[in-house]
Every structure is written in C-alpha cells, then in structure tokens.
Write a protein that holds these residues in place. Sequence first.
Motif, PDB file in Angstrom:
ATOM      1  N   PHE A 102      -4.152  -0.265  -6.786  1.00 30.44           N
ATOM      2  CA  PHE A 102      -5.366   0.345  -7.153  1.00 30.44           C
ATOM      3  C   PHE A 102      -6.037  -0.379  -8.105  1.00 30.44           C
ATOM      4  O   PHE A 102      -5.845  -0.715  -9.034  1.00 30.44           O
ATOM      5  CB  PHE A 102      -5.025   1.698  -7.553  1.00 30.44           C
ATOM      6  N   MET A 123      -8.304   4.310   0.872  1.00 29.71           N
ATOM      7  CA  MET A 123      -9.602   3.708   0.115  1.00 29.71           C
ATOM      8  C   MET A 123     -10.800   3.644   0.901  1.00 29.71           C
ATOM      9  O   MET A 123     -11.867   3.354   0.244  1.00 29.71           O
ATOM     10  CB  MET A 123      -9.049   2.172  -0.370  1.00 29.71           C
ATOM     11  N   CYS A 153      -0.354   3.449  -7.697  1.00 30.57           N
ATOM     12  CA  CYS A 153      -0.221   2.457  -6.565  1.00 30.57           C
ATOM     13  C   CYS A 153      -0.435   0.975  -7.426  1.00 30.57           C
ATOM     14  O   CYS A 153      -1.559   0.896  -8.091  1.00 30.57           O
ATOM     15  CB  CYS A 153      -1.203   2.541  -5.686  1.00 30.57           C
ATOM     16  N   CYS A 160      -7.782   7.819  -2.974  1.00 30.12           N
ATOM     17  CA  CYS A 160      -7.969   6.644  -3.622  1.00 30.12           C
ATOM     18  C   CYS A 160      -9.465   6.221  -3.800  1.00 30.12           C
ATOM     19  O   CYS A 160      -9.892   6.084  -4.800  1.00 30.12           O
ATOM     20  CB  CYS A 160      -7.265   5.510  -3.011  1.00 30.12           C
ATOM     21  N   GLY A 182      -5.863   0.209   2.334  1.00 26.54           N
ATOM     22  CA  GLY A 182      -5.117   1.152   3.006  1.00 26.54           C
ATOM     23  C   GLY A 182      -6.382   2.052   3.296  1.00 26.54           C
ATOM     24  O   GLY A 182      -7.469   2.140   3.014  1.00 26.54           O
ATOM     25  N   CYS A 200       0.875  -1.108  -0.063  1.00 25.56           N
ATOM     26  CA  CYS A 200      -0.049  -0.140   0.098  1.00 25.56           C
ATOM     27  C   CYS A 200       0.737   1.260  -0.066  1.00 25.56           C
ATOM     28  O   CYS A 200       1.704   1.231   0.643  1.00 25.56           O
ATOM     29  CB  CYS A 200      -0.957  -0.011   1.123  1.00 25.56           C
ATOM     30  N   CYS A 201       0.520   2.217  -0.842  1.00 22.42           N
ATOM     31  CA  CYS A 201       1.202   3.449  -1.020  1.00 22.42           C
ATOM     32  C   CYS A 201       0.494   4.613  -0.367  1.00 22.42           C
ATOM     33  O   CYS A 201       0.908   5.571  -0.890  1.00 22.42           O
ATOM     34  CB  CYS A 201       1.600   3.891  -2.245  1.00 22.42           C
ATOM     35  N   CYS A 202      -0.423   4.465   0.705  1.00 20.59           N
ATOM     36  CA  CYS A 202      -1.023   5.616   1.298  1.00 20.59           C
ATOM     37  C   CYS A 202      -0.255   6.812   1.647  1.00 20.59           C
ATOM     38  O   CYS A 202      -0.380   7.921   1.534  1.00 20.59           O
ATOM     39  CB  CYS A 202      -1.740   5.195   2.450  1.00 20.59           C
ATOM     40  N   CYS A 224      -6.682  -3.640  -4.334  1.00 21.57           N
ATOM     41  CA  CYS A 224      -7.427  -2.703  -3.207  1.00 21.57           C
ATOM     42  C   CYS A 224      -8.654  -2.027  -4.273  1.00 21.57           C
ATOM     43  O   CYS A 224      -8.342  -1.327  -5.104  1.00 21.57           O
ATOM     44  CB  CYS A 224      -6.334  -1.754  -2.907  1.00 21.57           C
TER      45      CYS A 224
HETATM   46  S1  SF4 Z   1      -5.271   2.732  -0.195  1.00 21.69           S
HETATM   47 FE1  SF4 Z   1      -5.321   1.022  -2.081  1.00 21.69          FE
HETATM   48  S2  SF4 Z   1      -4.973   2.004  -3.766  1.00 21.69           S
HETATM   49 FE2  SF4 Z   1      -4.469   3.626  -2.069  1.00 21.69          FE
HETATM   50  S3  SF4 Z   1      -2.272   3.631  -1.823  1.00 21.69           S
HETATM   51 FE3  SF4 Z   1      -3.222   1.857  -0.333  1.00 21.69          FE
HETATM   52  S4  SF4 Z   1      -3.257  -0.014  -1.583  1.00 21.69           S
HETATM   53 FE4  SF4 Z   1      -2.848   1.680  -3.093  1.00 21.69          FE
END
Ligand code: SF4
Lengths: 369, 76
Positions: A328, A342, A325, A349, A339, A310-312, A332
């Motif tokens: 995405f 989302m 990400c 997201c 994350g 996850c790249c949040c 997710c």
């Molecule tokens: S919430 Fe989901 S889409 Fe957004 S960065 Fe985290 S893993 Fe990726």
Amino acid sequence: MKQTSAFRDRTLARLIQKKIRELAPQDSVKLCHVCGTHEWTITHSGIRSLLPKSISLIAGPGCPVCVVPAREIDEAVWLTMNGVTVVTFGDMYKDPGSEMSLEDAKSRGGDVRVVYSVRDAVAMARKEPKRDFVFFARGFETTTPMNALEIPRCQENLSFLVSHRLIPPAMEFLAKLDDLNIDGFIAPGHVSTIIGARPYRKFPEEYGMPTVIAGFEPLDVLMTVYMLLRQIRSGRPRLENEYARAVTHDGNVRAQEAISKVFDVVNDAWRGLGVIPASALQLKEEFSRQDARQRYDIEVGPGRDLYPGCCCHLVIIGKITPNECPLFMKACTPETPKGACMVSSEGTCRIWTHEEGLSSLEGSYSRLP
Amino acid sequence: MCLAIPGKILEITDNIAKVDFGYGATRDVDVTLVDAEEGQYVLVHVGYAIQVLDQEEAEETLNLWREILELEEYDL
Ligand code: SF4
C-alpha cells in the motif's frame, strides 16, 4: 434539494455522535458495510474518527469492480483483441486482468469504448450496424435491471459479457466466516431500492445479526451506527430500514421482474474469494444470441486474481485495512495499481489513499458538507 | 458503482424524462422502471430512474430521529 441537505446537518450529527458515545460498549464492536459508496461517505466525511475507538467500521466486498474475477476481464480483453468492440464503464477500464487491462488492450489496438450508460452502447450499435459490440455488464442488483431491459430489445450486433453479482449471498458468506466476527451489517441502500428490505430478514433471524439498511449521506451512516448499537445493547437483533425514503419492503418489483425474465441465478467466483453459492447471474438460454460467451469462442485460462503480494482478497472482506498491505502506497499507488481495490474509485485501497493524515475530530466536521 | 443521484422530473415523453439535478444540470433519464410523474424526485443510476423518492418519508425520518435522540436515555 432538502432531501440531501437535511441529511448533512451538523447539529444533528453532533447529537447522534453524543448518543453513540453514550451507547458504545467497552468491548470492541465490528460493523460491516458492503458498498463502495458507503466506504466513500465514511472516509470522505471522516465518520470513523467521529466514533469511539471501540467501534470499527469495516468494508466488505461492495466494490463492483473489485469483485470481477480476472478471468472475466481476460474474456473482455480477448474479445477486443479479436476484433469486437468492447463497451464498458470507466471504472472497469484500468481493472487488471491476468496479464492486461482493457486499457492495455486498447493501447495494443483493441477497440474499447467507455460509456456512462448501457443506453450509450445501444446507440453505438445502432449507429454502426456492421460492427460487433459487446457490453461488459458488471455490477450488483442496482446496475442489473437496465441491462435486463435492454437485452431483449437490443439489435443483432450487440451482445453482453455478463459479470453481475448479488449482494445478499456475499453477506451470507461473510456471516458464515468463523474468524471475521462481525457484530452488525450496514446493508447497501441502493441495492435495496431494487431488492427491497425482505431479502435481509434472514440475517437477524438465522444469523442473529443486527442489520440496518442505510442511505449514503453522512447522517444516514451515523444514524445507522446508532441504530445498530441500540440493537446490540438490547440483545434483540432485527432488520431496520434507515433509508425508508428510498427503500420499501418489496423493492422495485418491475425491476425484479425484468431481471428474472432475462437471468438465472448461478454459483460463481468473486475475485480472490472463490465461488459463492447462488451469487451471480447468467443469461437464460432463450437469450443466448445476446450472450457473448455463447456467441464467440472465447479462449482464456483460469485467470490470476492476485498480483504477488497483493492482499485485495483480505481487504475486500474487511480482514485487514489497506495500510496493513505491505504494498500500500509503496509498490501500489493509484498511478501504479497492483490490485483491483486500488483501481476503482469505490475500491477500499483507492479510497484510503485520500484518508491519510485526515483524522482529527474537527477536521472531520469540517469535511461534513 | 451503485451511486445513485436524486433529481426532479421536469417532463416525461414516452419513457424518457428530463430530470433536473440542481445547479442547472438536466439530463435525459429512462423512467421505464418506475411509476413517476412530473414534479416528483427520483433516484437515478447510470441513466435510469430506479426509485421514486418519498418526500414525506424523508421528513418523517428526520422527525423520528429527533424524537429518538431526544427521548432515549441510557443508564451508564
Ligand atoms: S490493491 Fe494494492 S494496496 Fe490494495 S491490497 Fe492490493 S496491492 Fe495492497
């Protein structure tokens, strides 16, 4: 009401768009907002597609759900698994902690109740005096004053798990990041109704950053972009207030006094970002009875903010867009969020899941209400 | 969520106001944090009024925009 409809006028929108095109520099310009509601307006009104390619609008850490560290959700989960009723806004309900969300905790027998207002928590605690209630107090300056009002007057069986964060220190954190290269700030209108325009003066003065306080109608955002471009063009950064119908220089002084009576400013962590100096609130010693952390011996670990992959932490500072990400809309999705970004309707997201496939100019105008 | 919605105050009793959000929707709103009167518009966030909206300022903003947008020309 006229206040709202006039700020959605299409003719005026086209005029502002034309002026933006005239002013847009060849080089790329990166403008950063720090508010989930701004991201909502920008995405749902298709503002990005109305702008020249050289202008990018990036979303900073302005989603109050996304910035709550997993450790604090773990605290709420611990409380409800240990017999305390946790009362929360709906957007925190699915926010993932290290192992569990409050929704998971509820399915395992915890008593979790979703409310619209802290007043509902006060009413519940009054109605059931034998039960212990904790209100999960998250949010920025906009959401803090009501809790500050209720804390001194609430009854014995209600306490607060405080998770409030402050926006200007987060903006300062962004301004100091070497590799983010922001050219201007779109400051959050509703936070500003409380704190006023004054706290943003340091951005033009100390960081040379053009800064405009913005409202939330589509025209407010478009006009703000124009005002920022004007400042960039002139080479004279300053603080302007586009949202003068709701934001004054000094803000809501009564709300500020309520906050400073109850809370001290402390250093604390933001989800995935680490500690930001003087960016959080903690209950003053005299309110320790209403402080859930003092009242209960909560046992939780340091917390895991990010699910693997996850790249949040990069999305919430606008370093990448959600579609960059790898998870995405694959692993997710809104149904299977990995994350915090989302989960909330204000998470970047989550908002971008509505964006896909809607980017033509006329499509955008048709989305202006 | 910092979403705040404008509504018109219909009546105030102690610190609670009846606020009309249009489309026939009214709600009880705590007005402790503002100095508001009946007939004024307030911004409401999670059941509390956080600011009185300045009607004149809204008009002025729009007029000012029109002026700026019509007058300002840039050499390209
Ligand atoms: S919430 Fe989901 S889409 Fe957004 S960065 Fe985290 S893993 Fe990726």
